[in-house]
Design a protein around this motif. Structure first.
Motif, PDB file in Angstrom:
ATOM      1  N   ASN A  14      73.916   9.297  23.702  1.00 39.02           N
ATOM      2  CA  ASN A  14      73.489   9.162  22.313  1.00 39.02           C
ATOM      3  C   ASN A  14      72.123   9.792  22.059  1.00 39.02           C
ATOM      4  O   ASN A  14      71.842  10.278  20.964  1.00 39.02           O
ATOM      5  CB  ASN A  14      73.454   7.689  21.905  1.00 39.02           C
ATOM      6  CG  ASN A  14      74.843   7.108  21.741  1.00 39.02           C
ATOM      7  OD1 ASN A  14      75.817   7.839  21.591  1.00 39.02           O
ATOM      8  ND2 ASN A  14      74.938   5.791  21.776  1.00 39.02           N
ATOM      9  N   SER A  57      70.760  -5.205  28.082  1.00 35.57           N
ATOM     10  CA  SER A  57      70.758  -3.947  27.337  1.00 35.57           C
ATOM     11  C   SER A  57      69.722  -4.008  26.220  1.00 35.57           C
ATOM     12  O   SER A  57      69.534  -5.039  25.582  1.00 35.57           O
ATOM     13  CB  SER A  57      72.143  -3.679  26.739  1.00 35.57           C
ATOM     14  OG  SER A  57      73.078  -3.423  27.758  1.00 35.57           O
ATOM     15  N   HIS A  59      68.809  -2.092  22.739  1.00 32.13           N
ATOM     16  CA  HIS A  59      69.441  -1.168  21.788  1.00 32.13           C
ATOM     17  C   HIS A  59      70.715  -0.575  22.385  1.00 32.13           C
ATOM     18  O   HIS A  59      70.932   0.639  22.358  1.00 32.13           O
ATOM     19  CB  HIS A  59      68.474  -0.053  21.383  1.00 32.13           C
ATOM     20  CG  HIS A  59      67.259  -0.552  20.655  1.00 32.13           C
ATOM     21  ND1 HIS A  59      67.324  -1.523  19.669  1.00 32.13           N
ATOM     22  CD2 HIS A  59      65.951  -0.220  20.767  1.00 32.13           C
ATOM     23  CE1 HIS A  59      66.106  -1.765  19.210  1.00 32.13           C
ATOM     24  NE2 HIS A  59      65.259  -0.993  19.855  1.00 32.13           N
ATOM     25  N   THR A  60      71.550  -1.444  22.954  1.00 31.28           N
ATOM     26  CA  THR A  60      72.870  -1.123  23.527  1.00 31.28           C
ATOM     27  C   THR A  60      72.806  -0.300  24.806  1.00 31.28           C
ATOM     28  O   THR A  60      73.829   0.194  25.278  1.00 31.28           O
ATOM     29  CB  THR A  60      73.782  -0.382  22.512  1.00 31.28           C
ATOM     30  OG1 THR A  60      73.320   0.969  22.340  1.00 31.28           O
ATOM     31  CG2 THR A  60      73.804  -1.094  21.165  1.00 31.28           C
ATOM     32  N   SER A  61      71.623  -0.133  25.400  1.00 31.25           N
ATOM     33  CA  SER A  61      71.504   0.685  26.606  1.00 31.25           C
ATOM     34  C   SER A  61      70.496   0.069  27.572  1.00 31.25           C
ATOM     35  O   SER A  61      69.594  -0.656  27.164  1.00 31.25           O
ATOM     36  CB  SER A  61      71.072   2.101  26.242  1.00 31.25           C
ATOM     37  OG  SER A  61      70.821   2.874  27.400  1.00 31.25           O
ATOM     38  N   ARG A 216      67.968   5.805  18.269  1.00 28.18           N
ATOM     39  CA  ARG A 216      69.294   5.205  18.419  1.00 28.18           C
ATOM     40  C   ARG A 216      70.268   5.670  17.342  1.00 28.18           C
ATOM     41  O   ARG A 216      71.421   5.252  17.323  1.00 28.18           O
ATOM     42  CB  ARG A 216      69.197   3.681  18.436  1.00 28.18           C
ATOM     43  CG  ARG A 216      68.379   3.051  17.323  1.00 28.18           C
ATOM     44  CD  ARG A 216      68.173   1.561  17.632  1.00 28.18           C
ATOM     45  NE  ARG A 216      67.365   0.891  16.633  1.00 28.18           N
ATOM     46  CZ  ARG A 216      66.037   0.841  16.671  1.00 28.18           C
ATOM     47  NH1 ARG A 216      65.373   1.459  17.634  1.00 28.18           N
ATOM     48  NH2 ARG A 216      65.358   0.182  15.743  1.00 28.18           N
TER      49      ARG A 216
END
Length: 246
Positions: A14, A57, A59-61, A216
């Motif tokens: 991303n 995680s 921010h989803t990472s 993001r």
């Protein structure tokens, strides 16, 4: 012989467009590109990190936590410039390196002072960790010089894991708060121009634009937040569309 400048960038799929813009801007503003030594990591590297699953995680990472393992990932490298990939460099990274690299031998990390509110948001976590953090020395890890040699000696990833386990979870700003808990008294503050966060403060001549929040959304077709900053990044992306980084 002039020393090499080791630069670390890390990105998942991303953030890849941001990585390309950040790297190109560093190259284009550099007076001695032959000095640059690149270390670029992707999400595949995370699989090799012992204990990464302990970290929640962000921010989803989990990519941001990779910098906590840099001393192990780069065992032959003593110092690096780490840059987030939602940044645009307009001044020479050689200038930054040469101005503080000698003093960086004396401390573990060199960085720009972050907003005191960011430090206060993590106060409860710092107290659990038993860390006394001076907000006047709370640094932003988005652009920093890291003394990997010293961090290796101190066992950075091991200490970070111990803090997260002790506190029962990660702090609000992930690895940045962890690094501040460990190195608040072992850091050098550098001029603010080297990490200017555009969503919060005006600056006449930033050396590094840090467009937080946009990263993001790099993979989206349209801006979801911070329209002026998105337009700046998108303009640079378009200008560099035909630019090929070797």
């Amino acid at each position: 012989m002039t020393d090499k400048i080791h630069i670390v960038l890390a990105s998942d799929a991303n953030y890849r467009p941001g990585l390309e813009v950040t790297r190109a801007s560093i190259l284009q503003s550099c007076s001695e590109p032959e000095r640059l030594e690149w270390h670029i990591f992707d999400e595949g590297t995370l699989k090799s990190l012992n204990g990464i699953e302990t970290f929640e995680s962000y921010h989803t990472s989990r990519m941001t936590y990779l910098r906590l393992w840099l001393p192990e990932l780069l065992p032959e490298v003593d110092r690096v410039v780490y840059s987030d990939v939602d940044t645009i460099w307009t001044r020479d990274v050689c200038e930054l390196w040469d101005s503080v690299s000698d003093r960086c031998d004396e401390v573990s990390v060199c960085w720009v002072k972050d907003f005191e509110m960011a430090a206060k948001d993590a106060q409860a976590w710092f107290e659990k960790a038993g860390a006394s953090v001076d907000v006047s020395r709370y640094g932003c890890a988005g652009v920093c010089l890291m003394n990997l040699r010293k961090m290796r000696q101190q066992g950075l990833s091991r200490r970070a894991l111990a803090l997260v386990e002790k506190c029962g979870g990660c702090p609000p700003l992930a690895d940045q708060d962890i690094l501040n808990a460990i190195y608040n008294n072992d850091c050098l503050m550098i001029p603010s121009c080297w990490n200017v966060i555009l969503t919060h403060e005006p600056w006449r001549e930033p050396a590094v634009y840090h467009i937080i929040g946009i990263g993001r959304h790099f993979h989206d077709a349209k801006p979801l937040a911070y329209p002026p900053q998105y337009m700046l990044w998108d303009c640079v992306r378009r200008m560099l569309k035909s630019f090929q980084c070797d």
